[in-house]
Write a protein that holds these residues in place. Sequence first.
Motif, PDB file in Angstrom:
ATOM      1  N   ALA A 248       2.971   1.541   4.848  1.00 37.01           N
ATOM      2  CA  ALA A 248       4.216   1.587   5.421  1.00 37.01           C
ATOM      3  C   ALA A 248       4.692   2.701   3.987  1.00 37.01           C
ATOM      4  CB  ALA A 248       5.819   0.809   5.639  1.00 37.01           C
ATOM      5  N   PRO A 249       5.609   4.099   4.423  1.00 37.68           N
ATOM      6  CA  PRO A 249       6.448   4.363   4.022  1.00 37.68           C
ATOM      7  C   PRO A 249       7.018   4.289   2.158  1.00 37.68           C
ATOM      8  CG  PRO A 249       6.751   6.224   6.229  1.00 37.68           C
ATOM      9  CD  PRO A 249       6.135   4.415   5.899  1.00 37.68           C
ATOM     10  N   VAL A 250       6.951   4.543   0.968  1.00 38.98           N
ATOM     11  CA  VAL A 250       7.774   4.121   0.358  1.00 38.98           C
ATOM     12  C   VAL A 250       8.594   5.012  -0.905  1.00 38.98           C
ATOM     13  CG1 VAL A 250       7.343   2.761  -2.012  1.00 38.98           C
ATOM     14  CG2 VAL A 250       6.296   2.535  -0.282  1.00 38.98           C
ATOM     15  N   ALA A 251      10.076   5.115  -0.593  1.00 39.49           N
ATOM     16  CA  ALA A 251      10.706   6.044  -1.021  1.00 39.49           C
ATOM     17  C   ALA A 251      10.617   5.708  -2.768  1.00 39.49           C
ATOM     18  CB  ALA A 251      11.506   5.375  -0.841  1.00 39.49           C
ATOM     19  N   VAL A 252      10.737   6.598  -3.643  1.00 37.04           N
ATOM     20  CA  VAL A 252      10.614   6.696  -5.145  1.00 37.04           C
ATOM     21  C   VAL A 252      11.410   7.375  -6.182  1.00 37.04           C
ATOM     22  CG1 VAL A 252       9.404   6.777  -7.755  1.00 37.04           C
ATOM     23  CG2 VAL A 252       8.049   5.786  -5.170  1.00 37.04           C
ATOM     24  N   ASN A 253      12.654   6.724  -6.363  1.00 39.61           N
ATOM     25  CA  ASN A 253      13.440   7.849  -6.901  1.00 39.61           C
ATOM     26  C   ASN A 253      14.007   7.282  -8.783  1.00 39.61           C
ATOM     27  OD1 ASN A 253      14.231   9.679  -5.155  1.00 39.61           O
ATOM     28  ND2 ASN A 253      14.660   8.206  -3.532  1.00 39.61           N
ATOM     29  N   ASP A 254      14.091   7.492  -9.359  1.00 39.61           N
ATOM     30  CA  ASP A 254      14.691   7.596 -10.874  1.00 39.61           C
ATOM     31  C   ASP A 254      14.188   6.531 -11.412  1.00 39.61           C
ATOM     32  OD1 ASP A 254      16.619   9.780 -11.003  1.00 39.61           O
ATOM     33  OD2 ASP A 254      17.942   8.473  -9.935  1.00 39.61           O
ATOM     34  N   GLY A 255      12.527   6.023 -10.778  1.00 42.19           N
ATOM     35  CA  GLY A 255      12.036   4.867 -11.619  1.00 42.19           C
ATOM     36  C   GLY A 255      12.263   3.733 -11.171  1.00 42.19           C
ATOM     37  N   PHE A 256      12.660   3.708  -9.484  1.00 42.42           N
ATOM     38  CA  PHE A 256      12.682   2.406  -8.757  1.00 42.42           C
ATOM     39  C   PHE A 256      12.108   3.286  -7.705  1.00 42.42           C
ATOM     40  CE2 PHE A 256      15.595   1.300 -12.018  1.00 42.42           C
ATOM     41  CZ  PHE A 256      16.056  -0.305 -11.584  1.00 42.42           C
ATOM     42  N   ALA A 257      11.211   2.229  -6.715  1.00 40.89           N
ATOM     43  CA  ALA A 257      10.776   2.851  -5.597  1.00 40.89           C
ATOM     44  C   ALA A 257      11.842   1.295  -4.926  1.00 40.89           C
ATOM     45  CB  ALA A 257       9.625   1.561  -5.884  1.00 40.89           C
ATOM     46  N   VAL A 258      11.394   1.480  -3.677  1.00 41.59           N
ATOM     47  CA  VAL A 258      11.946   0.844  -1.960  1.00 41.59           C
ATOM     48  C   VAL A 258      11.115   0.167  -1.356  1.00 41.59           C
ATOM     49  CG1 VAL A 258      13.086   0.756   0.160  1.00 41.59           C
ATOM     50  CG2 VAL A 258      14.413   1.961  -2.515  1.00 41.59           C
ATOM     51  N   LEU A 259      10.177  -1.010  -1.442  1.00 41.12           N
ATOM     52  CA  LEU A 259       9.478  -1.303  -0.641  1.00 41.12           C
ATOM     53  C   LEU A 259       9.729  -2.092   0.440  1.00 41.12           C
ATOM     54  CD1 LEU A 259       6.008  -1.487  -0.995  1.00 41.12           C
ATOM     55  CD2 LEU A 259       6.510  -3.700  -1.574  1.00 41.12           C
ATOM     56  N   PRO A 260       9.470  -1.517   1.555  1.00 38.98           N
ATOM     57  CA  PRO A 260      10.127  -2.031   3.155  1.00 38.98           C
ATOM     58  C   PRO A 260       9.774  -2.960   3.911  1.00 38.98           C
ATOM     59  CG  PRO A 260       8.504   0.337   2.844  1.00 38.98           C
ATOM     60  CD  PRO A 260       8.270  -0.472   1.863  1.00 38.98           C
ATOM     61  N   ALA A 261      10.376  -3.643   4.530  1.00 40.50           N
ATOM     62  CA  ALA A 261       9.588  -5.091   5.025  1.00 40.50           C
ATOM     63  C   ALA A 261       8.497  -4.721   4.972  1.00 40.50           C
ATOM     64  CB  ALA A 261      10.597  -5.166   6.579  1.00 40.50           C
ATOM     65  N   ASP A 262       7.523  -5.973   4.707  1.00 37.62           N
ATOM     66  CA  ASP A 262       5.743  -6.753   4.967  1.00 37.62           C
ATOM     67  C   ASP A 262       5.905  -5.313   5.408  1.00 37.62           C
ATOM     68  OD1 ASP A 262       6.971  -8.874   6.841  1.00 37.62           O
ATOM     69  OD2 ASP A 262       7.517  -7.743   8.480  1.00 37.62           O
ATOM     70  N   ALA A 263       5.171  -4.536   3.563  1.00 38.38           N
ATOM     71  CA  ALA A 263       4.755  -3.891   3.540  1.00 38.38           C
ATOM     72  C   ALA A 263       4.156  -3.998   2.276  1.00 38.38           C
ATOM     73  CB  ALA A 263       5.895  -2.367   3.192  1.00 38.38           C
ATOM     74  N   THR A 264       3.099  -3.193   1.789  1.00 40.85           N
ATOM     75  CA  THR A 264       1.466  -3.048   0.834  1.00 40.85           C
ATOM     76  C   THR A 264       1.876  -1.836  -0.351  1.00 40.85           C
ATOM     77  OG1 THR A 264       0.660  -5.517   1.242  1.00 40.85           O
ATOM     78  CG2 THR A 264      -0.650  -4.150  -0.849  1.00 40.85           C
ATOM     79  N   ALA A 265       2.071  -2.170  -1.008  1.00 43.29           N
ATOM     80  CA  ALA A 265       1.783  -0.587  -1.859  1.00 43.29           C
ATOM     81  C   ALA A 265       0.742  -0.316  -2.649  1.00 43.29           C
ATOM     82  CB  ALA A 265       2.986   0.304  -2.311  1.00 43.29           C
ATOM     83  N   TRP A 266      -0.062  -0.019  -3.340  1.00 44.53           N
ATOM     84  CA  TRP A 266      -0.599   0.583  -4.781  1.00 44.53           C
ATOM     85  C   TRP A 266      -0.989   1.131  -5.230  1.00 44.53           C
ATOM     86  CZ3 TRP A 266      -6.156   1.039  -2.195  1.00 44.53           C
ATOM     87  CH2 TRP A 266      -6.663  -0.448  -1.779  1.00 44.53           C
ATOM     88  N   TRP A 267      -0.190   1.223  -6.401  1.00 46.40           N
ATOM     89  CA  TRP A 267      -0.334   1.952  -7.928  1.00 46.40           C
ATOM     90  C   TRP A 267      -1.113   2.017  -9.234  1.00 46.40           C
ATOM     91  CZ3 TRP A 267       5.178   3.254  -6.741  1.00 46.40           C
ATOM     92  CH2 TRP A 267       6.071   2.310  -5.662  1.00 46.40           C
ATOM     93  N   THR A 268      -1.245   2.842  -9.732  1.00 43.93           N
ATOM     94  CA  THR A 268      -2.074   3.013 -10.933  1.00 43.93           C
ATOM     95  C   THR A 268      -1.196   3.424 -11.805  1.00 43.93           C
ATOM     96  OG1 THR A 268      -1.926   5.767 -10.239  1.00 43.93           O
ATOM     97  CG2 THR A 268      -3.451   4.866  -9.475  1.00 43.93           C
ATOM     98  N   VAL A 269      -1.869   2.971 -13.248  1.00 40.85           N
ATOM     99  CA  VAL A 269      -0.822   2.311 -14.116  1.00 40.85           C
ATOM    100  C   VAL A 269      -1.647   3.210 -15.174  1.00 40.85           C
ATOM    101  CG1 VAL A 269       1.104   0.625 -13.371  1.00 40.85           C
ATOM    102  CG2 VAL A 269      -1.737   0.412 -14.341  1.00 40.85           C
TER     103      VAL A 269
END
Length: 558
Positions: A537-558
Amino acid sequence: MTQHLAAPATATTSGHRAEPAPWWRDAVIYQVYPRSFADGNGDGMGDLAGIRSRLPYLKELGVDAVWLSPFYASPQADAGYDVADYRAIDPMFGTLHDADALIRSAHALDLRIIVDLVPNHCSDQHDWFRQALREGPGSRLRERFHFRPGKGADGELPPNDWESIFGGPAWTRTANPDGTPGEWYLHLFAPEQPDFNWEHPAVQDEFRSILRFWLDLGADGFRVDVAHGLVKAPGLPDIGSGDQLKLLGNDVMPFFDQDGVHEIYRSWRRILDEYEGERVLVAEAWTPTVERTALYVRPDEMHQAFNFQYLTTNWDEKELREVIDGSLAAMRPVGAPTTWVLSNHDVTRHATRFGNPPGLGTQLREQGDRELGLRRARAATLLMLALPGSAYVYQGEELGLPDVTDLPDEVRQDPSFFRAEGQDGFRDGCRVPIPWTREGSSYGFGSGGSWLPQPAEWAELSVEAQTGVAGSTLELYRAALAARREHPGLGAGEAVTWLDAPDGVLALSREGFVCTTNTTGAPVRLPAPGALLLASAPVAVNDGFAVLPADATAWWTV
């Protein structure tokens, strides 16, 4: 091990090995239910020609192998799991030439084919069983099954108290050739599915021959149906309990998960190891614990075993973490990959299961909250595909298909539906033919309708309707499988590192990769672990923080 969310964790995770690992260790395997995938001749029933025509779709989807549910010659008393001839194709699905062409076409696309093998029981129309009935008590062929005299003054009672998975006694009484009441035979499933006696050498020899037949034709392996059921406890003892309705659950039963099954699979493994191309055995084994499941995948036995504990886990952060840790820990000592699955042909699709309250089981009669179910299903899929090991995808889940819970009784074909007890009998809901196009009598399934009716709203869930549409479930699966092939931190390995995360959030780290899953019903703000790779689901990323929506998964590369 737990680390802080924002910290990349590579020291304790396992990536790809120095040498290429066997293909099956991190494969994504797509289950095709032949009668419901694609109809090549317009008779309303899916077939091998239809499957072959859709192989390019599976290649584009990004899977590694295709598991075919049974297509053998069968009276179809249980959708082909009652096999009359293990070396012949049922005419409704095509011919042996069609099977050969399908395997060859799949290999040309670098797709592997896994064949469903049904060794616990056959059809009552199998030549062995028919002859055993004709010859009557004392027939040598009866020794290949479990024939027993009944109890009571006239043998009118079943030999023991076992019950069928589909409800009712696990025994059916025969008639002697002269018409008088005769012996009883054992069937853990439908009466049309007599159980083989695996203590008999002829049964063992026959199945070793069947394995070679399909391996010679090019099959890349076998999914073994009821792998835990072949051997019964000596003497077929009574259970002595009135509650046998959880036979596919975690109960210890004298007809399931007996230690004698393992020598059978060791002999099968030796046969597969004779063939080139890393052929595999996959166990459908319902066992009391995941540790018992691990016994099926010791180095000299099978390669994979289905992880039913994961399939039945509720959408809950603590439960998910517990079953993930337990599954990985159980498989590590035997060196086998863990498998992950969310749906199959026997259970409610997870897009419907997750839209209902927990605790209702794996066969549901209500649609539940469709939007919630799909949202959680998408998130659950990304979590599953982020885990180390092999993942199974059931046809149509990549379209976000729900179960069809309002099928009219007159169209249902699940044998357990027509019995008063046992399984709930609502498996037809996950077997409705999948939609390929927006229009047509069966939404592209075939030119002659479909054997089970499809809901009108499935037009907009079709492959045509979702292809190229940003954010569609189909494109999410395609993107996830592409990323899984390309990123070293996905699929391979044997471990995860857990990161600190807010309540209700799972955060796990692999090599150069972090997966965050929000199981709560509200958005969660957390430090962004890296660059966003993919999200359900759409994830907002600002100033080093993310808002993960309800019942959602996000993948990140580090």
